[in-house]
Design a protein around this motif. Structure first.
Motif, PDB file in Angstrom:
ATOM      1  N   CYS A  10       0.957  -1.213   0.137  1.00  0.00           N
ATOM      2  CA  CYS A  10       0.110   0.022  -0.012  1.00  0.00           C
ATOM      3  C   CYS A  10       0.746   1.248  -0.038  1.00  0.00           C
ATOM      4  CB  CYS A  10      -0.920   0.049   1.163  1.00  0.00           C
ATOM      5  SG  CYS A  10      -2.173  -1.323   1.282  1.00  0.00           S
ATOM      6  N   GLY A  11       2.288   1.083   0.338  1.00  0.00           N
ATOM      7  CA  GLY A  11       3.107   2.527   0.109  1.00  0.00           C
ATOM      8  C   GLY A  11       2.559   3.239   1.645  1.00  0.00           C
ATOM      9  N   ILE A  12       2.271   2.546   2.625  1.00  0.00           N
ATOM     10  CA  ILE A  12       1.940   3.253   4.004  1.00  0.00           C
ATOM     11  C   ILE A  12       3.174   2.977   4.884  1.00  0.00           C
ATOM     12  CG2 ILE A  12       0.392   3.817   5.816  1.00  0.00           C
ATOM     13  CD1 ILE A  12      -1.906   2.545   3.808  1.00  0.00           C
ATOM     14  N   THR A  13       3.582   3.850   5.695  1.00  0.00           N
ATOM     15  CA  THR A  13       4.627   3.776   6.621  1.00  0.00           C
ATOM     16  C   THR A  13       3.838   3.288   7.997  1.00  0.00           C
ATOM     17  OG1 THR A  13       4.655   5.996   7.545  1.00  0.00           O
ATOM     18  CG2 THR A  13       6.092   5.226   5.595  1.00  0.00           C
ATOM     19  N   LYS A  14       4.906   2.630   8.880  1.00  0.00           N
ATOM     20  CA  LYS A  14       4.368   2.073  10.240  1.00  0.00           C
ATOM     21  C   LYS A  14       4.099   3.247  10.979  1.00  0.00           C
ATOM     22  CE  LYS A  14       5.972  -0.570  14.108  1.00  0.00           C
ATOM     23  NZ  LYS A  14       7.030  -1.493  14.790  1.00  0.00           N
ATOM     24  N   GLU A  15       4.878   4.307  10.885  1.00  0.00           N
ATOM     25  CA  GLU A  15       4.955   5.511  11.856  1.00  0.00           C
ATOM     26  C   GLU A  15       3.656   6.055  11.417  1.00  0.00           C
ATOM     27  OE1 GLU A  15       8.734   3.858  11.812  1.00  0.00           O
ATOM     28  OE2 GLU A  15       7.596   4.770   9.889  1.00  0.00           O
ATOM     29  N   THR A  16       3.227   6.347  10.209  1.00  0.00           N
ATOM     30  CA  THR A  16       1.888   7.140   9.647  1.00  0.00           C
ATOM     31  C   THR A  16       0.548   6.253  10.289  1.00  0.00           C
ATOM     32  OG1 THR A  16       2.749   7.668   7.404  1.00  0.00           O
ATOM     33  CG2 THR A  16       0.379   7.444   7.795  1.00  0.00           C
ATOM     34  N   LEU A  17       0.908   4.868  10.647  1.00  0.00           N
ATOM     35  CA  LEU A  17      -0.569   4.316  10.876  1.00  0.00           C
ATOM     36  C   LEU A  17      -0.589   4.487  12.518  1.00  0.00           C
ATOM     37  CD1 LEU A  17      -0.670   1.225   8.835  1.00  0.00           C
ATOM     38  CD2 LEU A  17      -2.028   2.948   8.708  1.00  0.00           C
ATOM     39  N   LEU A  18       0.697   4.239  13.056  1.00  0.00           N
ATOM     40  CA  LEU A  18       0.822   4.364  14.530  1.00  0.00           C
ATOM     41  C   LEU A  18       0.208   5.646  15.110  1.00  0.00           C
ATOM     42  CD1 LEU A  18       3.659   2.390  15.466  1.00  0.00           C
ATOM     43  CD2 LEU A  18       1.511   1.691  15.357  1.00  0.00           C
ATOM     44  N   LYS A  19       0.478   6.808  14.249  1.00  0.00           N
ATOM     45  CA  LYS A  19      -0.067   8.104  14.557  1.00  0.00           C
ATOM     46  C   LYS A  19      -1.454   8.414  14.383  1.00  0.00           C
ATOM     47  CE  LYS A  19       3.270  10.253  12.511  1.00  0.00           C
ATOM     48  NZ  LYS A  19       4.131  11.366  11.952  1.00  0.00           N
ATOM     49  N   SER A  20      -2.253   7.589  13.658  1.00  0.00           N
ATOM     50  CA  SER A  20      -3.409   7.697  13.261  1.00  0.00           C
ATOM     51  C   SER A  20      -4.322   7.573  14.262  1.00  0.00           C
ATOM     52  CB  SER A  20      -3.767   7.007  11.945  1.00  0.00           C
ATOM     53  OG  SER A  20      -2.821   6.961  10.847  1.00  0.00           O
ATOM     54  N   ILE A  21      -5.632   7.719  13.959  1.00  0.00           N
ATOM     55  CA  ILE A  21      -6.711   7.531  14.765  1.00  0.00           C
ATOM     56  C   ILE A  21      -7.402   6.204  14.697  1.00  0.00           C
ATOM     57  CG2 ILE A  21      -7.241   9.980  15.161  1.00  0.00           C
ATOM     58  CD1 ILE A  21      -9.667   9.674  13.384  1.00  0.00           C
ATOM     59  N   PRO A  22      -8.073   5.728  15.994  1.00  0.00           N
ATOM     60  CA  PRO A  22      -8.658   4.125  15.780  1.00  0.00           C
ATOM     61  C   PRO A  22     -10.081   4.091  14.913  1.00  0.00           C
ATOM     62  CG  PRO A  22      -9.047   5.235  18.064  1.00  0.00           C
ATOM     63  CD  PRO A  22      -8.172   6.334  17.256  1.00  0.00           C
ATOM     64  N   PHE A  23     -10.262   2.826  14.741  1.00  0.00           N
ATOM     65  CA  PHE A  23     -11.392   2.750  13.790  1.00  0.00           C
ATOM     66  C   PHE A  23     -12.597   3.360  13.865  1.00  0.00           C
ATOM     67  CE2 PHE A  23     -14.999   0.266  12.302  1.00  0.00           C
ATOM     68  CZ  PHE A  23     -14.827  -0.017  10.916  1.00  0.00           C
ATOM     69  N   GLU A  24     -13.030   3.395  15.348  1.00  0.00           N
ATOM     70  CA  GLU A  24     -14.227   3.905  15.645  1.00  0.00           C
ATOM     71  C   GLU A  24     -14.435   5.416  15.389  1.00  0.00           C
ATOM     72  OE1 GLU A  24     -12.918   1.299  19.402  1.00  0.00           O
ATOM     73  OE2 GLU A  24     -12.095   2.047  17.404  1.00  0.00           O
ATOM     74  N   ALA A  25     -13.070   6.165  15.866  1.00  0.00           N
ATOM     75  CA  ALA A  25     -13.095   7.548  15.442  1.00  0.00           C
ATOM     76  C   ALA A  25     -13.304   7.931  13.852  1.00  0.00           C
ATOM     77  CB  ALA A  25     -11.839   8.147  16.022  1.00  0.00           C
TER      78      ALA A  25
END
Length: 251
Positions: A59-74
């Motif tokens: 997907c070309g997404i970094t681990k850091e980007t995801l860990l800083k993202s908000i959870p599914f519910e939000a």
């Protein structure tokens, strides 16, 4: 009415894993009844389960980007606001709808907002997304496997065939598949392993297995949904062992 073309990217599993293939990015395009793009939506989602390096590269997404993202519910709360109240959901492939339903279940999110009017664009075009674009003289815009870019390109195809939104051949999620899809392969693997060891695996023993218990907990399965898993187990067990073993399997 508005038409929401949605695309999802997943924390996919290169090899079988008891964890679900959770959504890590949502992209969507909102079109009005004149097939004009009026708004877009994009959000990464912080995963609950171990990240798959293969999926991130895909997907070309970094681990850091995801860990800083908000959870599914939000993210879903924001996405529901984006959809508004009168809309149809449209995707390139029904698997997006299926995974969305699974992730809602995993995260205790009600699914009443997922309209019953779910349209699968692949029923109206040949080949994959890029092939369909080329067949109609269009070039892919943006980056493949970027959720918003994929949704934008799918929206271009929808604009070519606006009559699709009148299709009543909607995708209907199967609650049995939603509850059992992620454990189907584990059932087969467990039965095969028992056969290799010259054993017969009963439902009770399968239910006590660590991975089985983990799956039930992750999917928040109620008693009647566990019975769906049991029915699937019995179906596969009888295929492997034969009908005469029914009493033993329930032991």
């Amino acid at each position: 009415m508005n038409y929401i073309v949605i695309d999802l990217e997943f924390n996919g599993r290169q090899h079988y894993d008891i964890y679900p293939m959770e959504i890590i990015e949502i992209g969507a395009v909102k079109l009005n009844e004149q097939m004009e793009i009026i708004e877009t939506f994009q959000s990464f989602i912080r995963p609950k389960f171990p990240l798959n390096r293969f999926a991130l590269q895909f997907c070309g997404i970094t681990k850091e980007t995801l860990l800083k993202s908000i959870p599914f519910e939000a993210v879903i709360k924001k996405f529901k606001k984006f959809c508004d109240t009168d809309y149809k959901l449209i995707s390139w492939g029904a698997s997006d709808f299926f995974t969305l339903m699974v992730d809602c279940k995993v995260n205790h999110v009600h699914t009443e907002w997922i309209t019953t009017q779910l349209l699968d664009l692949t029923r109206h075009f040949d080949g994959g997304l890029q092939q369909a674009l080329e067949d109609h003289g269009l070039q892919f815009i943006g980056q493949s496997h970027s959720a918003l870019d994929d949704a934008l390109n799918a929206a271009l195809l929808l604009k070519l065939k606006p009559g699709i939104v009148s299709d009543i051949n909607y995708f209907t999620p199967d609650p049995v598949k939603i509850c059992t899809g992620g454990i189907k392969k584990w059932i087969l693997m467990s039965l095969d392993n028992a056969i290799v060891n010259d054993q017969m695996l009963s439902w009770d023993d399968f239910l006590k297995d660590r991975n089985s218990q983990k799956y039930i907990a992750i999917m928040n399965l109620a008693d009647h949904e566990i019975r769906m898993v049991q029915n699937l187990f019995m179906k596969f067990a009888q295929m492997k062992y034969g009908r005469k073993t029914k009493k033993i399997l329930y032991a």
